[in-house]
Design a protein around this motif. Structure first.
Motif, PDB file in Angstrom:
ATOM      1  N   SER A   1       0.831  -1.196   0.000  1.00  0.00           N
ATOM      2  CA  SER A   1       0.000   0.000   0.000  1.00  0.00           C
ATOM      3  C   SER A   1       0.870   1.252   0.000  1.00  0.00           C
ATOM      4  CB  SER A   1      -0.905   0.006   1.230  1.00  0.00           C
ATOM      5  OG  SER A   1      -1.577   1.229   1.345  1.00  0.00           O
ATOM      6  N   PRO A   2       0.545   2.234  -0.848  1.00  0.00           N
ATOM      7  CA  PRO A   2       1.303   3.486  -0.843  1.00  0.00           C
ATOM      8  C   PRO A   2       1.003   4.344   0.389  1.00  0.00           C
ATOM      9  CG  PRO A   2      -0.514   3.624  -2.403  1.00  0.00           C
ATOM     10  CD  PRO A   2      -0.498   2.220  -1.881  1.00  0.00           C
TER      11      PRO A   2
ATOM     12  N   PRO B   1       2.368   2.820  10.508  1.00  0.00           N
ATOM     13  CA  PRO B   1       3.443   2.369  11.402  1.00  0.00           C
ATOM     14  C   PRO B   1       3.929   0.955  11.100  1.00  0.00           C
ATOM     15  CG  PRO B   1       1.723   3.483  12.659  1.00  0.00           C
ATOM     16  CD  PRO B   1       1.216   3.347  11.256  1.00  0.00           C
ATOM     17  N   LEU B   2       3.047   0.109  10.559  1.00  0.00           N
ATOM     18  CA  LEU B   2       3.438  -1.265  10.244  1.00  0.00           C
ATOM     19  C   LEU B   2       4.448  -1.325   9.109  1.00  0.00           C
ATOM     20  CD1 LEU B   2      -0.011  -3.083  10.505  1.00  0.00           C
ATOM     21  CD2 LEU B   2       1.888  -3.230  12.100  1.00  0.00           C
TER      22      LEU B   2
ATOM     23  N   LYS C   1       7.312  -9.133  11.083  1.00  0.00           N
ATOM     24  CA  LYS C   1       5.905  -9.248  10.679  1.00  0.00           C
ATOM     25  C   LYS C   1       5.556 -10.673  10.263  1.00  0.00           C
ATOM     26  CE  LYS C   1       6.298  -5.474   8.085  1.00  0.00           C
ATOM     27  NZ  LYS C   1       5.985  -4.388   7.127  1.00  0.00           N
ATOM     28  N   LEU C   2       6.446 -11.322   9.527  1.00  0.00           N
ATOM     29  CA  LEU C   2       6.175 -12.698   9.107  1.00  0.00           C
ATOM     30  C   LEU C   2       6.154 -13.654  10.301  1.00  0.00           C
ATOM     31  CD1 LEU C   2       8.293 -12.832   5.829  1.00  0.00           C
ATOM     32  CD2 LEU C   2       5.798 -12.911   6.004  1.00  0.00           C
ATOM     33  N   ALA C   3       7.040 -13.437  11.273  1.00  0.00           N
ATOM     34  CA  ALA C   3       7.035 -14.266  12.479  1.00  0.00           C
ATOM     35  C   ALA C   3       5.759 -14.039  13.281  1.00  0.00           C
ATOM     36  CB  ALA C   3       8.265 -13.942  13.340  1.00  0.00           C
TER      37      ALA C   3
ATOM     38  N   THR D   1       1.794  -4.163   3.830  1.00  0.00           N
ATOM     39  CA  THR D   1       2.745  -3.307   4.545  1.00  0.00           C
ATOM     40  C   THR D   1       4.195  -3.773   4.414  1.00  0.00           C
ATOM     41  OG1 THR D   1       2.389  -4.553   6.605  1.00  0.00           O
ATOM     42  CG2 THR D   1       1.018  -2.606   6.255  1.00  0.00           C
ATOM     43  N   THR D   2       4.453  -4.750   3.532  1.00  0.00           N
ATOM     44  CA  THR D   2       5.803  -5.284   3.372  1.00  0.00           C
ATOM     45  C   THR D   2       6.211  -5.253   1.907  1.00  0.00           C
ATOM     46  OG1 THR D   2       5.307  -6.807   5.189  1.00  0.00           O
ATOM     47  CG2 THR D   2       7.302  -7.227   3.942  1.00  0.00           C
ATOM     48  N   ARG D   3       7.343  -4.673   1.627  1.00  0.00           N
ATOM     49  CA  ARG D   3       7.827  -4.638   0.247  1.00  0.00           C
ATOM     50  C   ARG D   3       8.254  -6.035  -0.191  1.00  0.00           C
ATOM     51  NH1 ARG D   3      12.038   0.175   0.900  1.00  0.00           N
ATOM     52  NH2 ARG D   3      12.969  -1.599   1.949  1.00  0.00           N
ATOM     53  N   LEU D   4       8.087  -6.303  -1.485  1.00  0.00           N
ATOM     54  CA  LEU D   4       8.453  -7.609  -2.029  1.00  0.00           C
ATOM     55  C   LEU D   4       9.932  -7.903  -1.801  1.00  0.00           C
ATOM     56  CD1 LEU D   4       7.650 -10.113  -3.689  1.00  0.00           C
ATOM     57  CD2 LEU D   4       8.198  -8.816  -5.744  1.00  0.00           C
TER      58      LEU D   4
END
Length: 198
Positions: free
Chosen positions: A6-7, A11-12, A20-22, A109-112
C-alpha cells in the motif's frame, strides 16, 4: 504486478519484514489452536484495529482486497446453517477471515524485496538442493499473485454476468488460466530485463 504494498504509509510499514512474518505465523498458529468464537472474534477485532490504525483509506483498500473471500464465506455459512452447526460455523468463519485479513495486512505493509530477503535467509539450509534466492522469489511471487488472480477472477466474473446475465461457473476457468499465464509471462520478462532471479 510485482508489488501490492500500500502506498499509504502506516506504522506497520516501518517494522522489519521478518518480525511481521514471524508475528503472522504465531498469530495464525494461535487462531488454529483456539476453538472459542469469543477469542477468535477478539483476534479479528485486533486485525481490524490494525487496519484502522493506517487510516480510513488504508482500511478501505484492505477491505477491497478481501472481496474475493465473500463467496467462500457464503458457502461455509450456508453449509453450517444447513447442518445446524452455528458454533462450528462461527469458529471456521472467524478463523478464516482473521487469518486471511492478517496475511493481507502483512502483504500490504511489506515490500516484495524485504519479503524475498527474509525468505532467502530461511531457505539457506536448502541451498545444496535449491538456490535460496530462487526459492525465496518463487514463494514471494506466490504470495503476491494470489490476491491479484482473485481480483482478476472477480473482474472476469462481473464481465461475464454483465454480458450474459448468468453466473459464469466453469466457463471462468479458461480465461482465468490464460490471464494467469499472461501475468506470469509479463513477470518473467520483467525479471529477465532486471538480470534474472539470481
Amino acid at each position: 504486478m510485482l508489488t501490492l504494498t500500500s502506498p499509504v504509509e502506516t506504522p506497520l510499514h516501518r517494522l522489519r519484514a521478518g518480525l511481521k512474518l514471524a508475528a503472522l505465523a504465531l498469530f495464525t498458529f494461535a487462531l488454529f489452536w483456539s476453538v472459542s468464537p469469543l477469542w477468535l472474534g477478539l483476534a479479528l477485532v485486533l486485525v481490524i484495529a490494525l487496519y484502522l490504525m493506517g487510516g480510513t483509506t488504508f482500511a478501505r483498500h484492505g477491505a477491497r482486497m478481501m472481496r474475493p473471500l465473500w463467496p467462500f464465506i457464503a458457502v461455509i455459512a450456508l453449509w453450517h446453517l444447513w447442518q445446524d452447526d452455528l458454533y462450528g460455523g462461527a469458529v471456521v468463519l472467524l478463523r478464516m477471515v482473521a487469518a486471511v485479513a492478517a496475511a493481507n495486512l502483512v502483504t500490504m505493509t511489506t515490500r516484495l524485496s524485504d519479503m524475498i530477503t527474509v525468505l532467502e535467509r530461511l531457505a539457506r539450509p536448502l541451498s545444496p538442493l535449491l538456490p535460496p534466492r530462487r526459492l525465496a522469489l518463487a514463494l514471494a511471487l506466490v504470495i503476491r499473485f494470489i490476491p491479484v488472480l482473485s481480483e482478476r477472477a472477480a473482474q472476469l466474473s462481473l464481465a461475464y454476468r454483465a454480458r450474459s446475465g448468468r453466473a459464469p461457473g466453469w466457463r471462468l476457468f479458461a480465461p482465468v488460466a490464460l490471464a494467469a499465464l499472461d501475468d506470469a509471462e509479463c513477470v518473467a520478462q520483467a525479471l529477465r530485463a532486471r538480470g534474472g532471479a539470481g
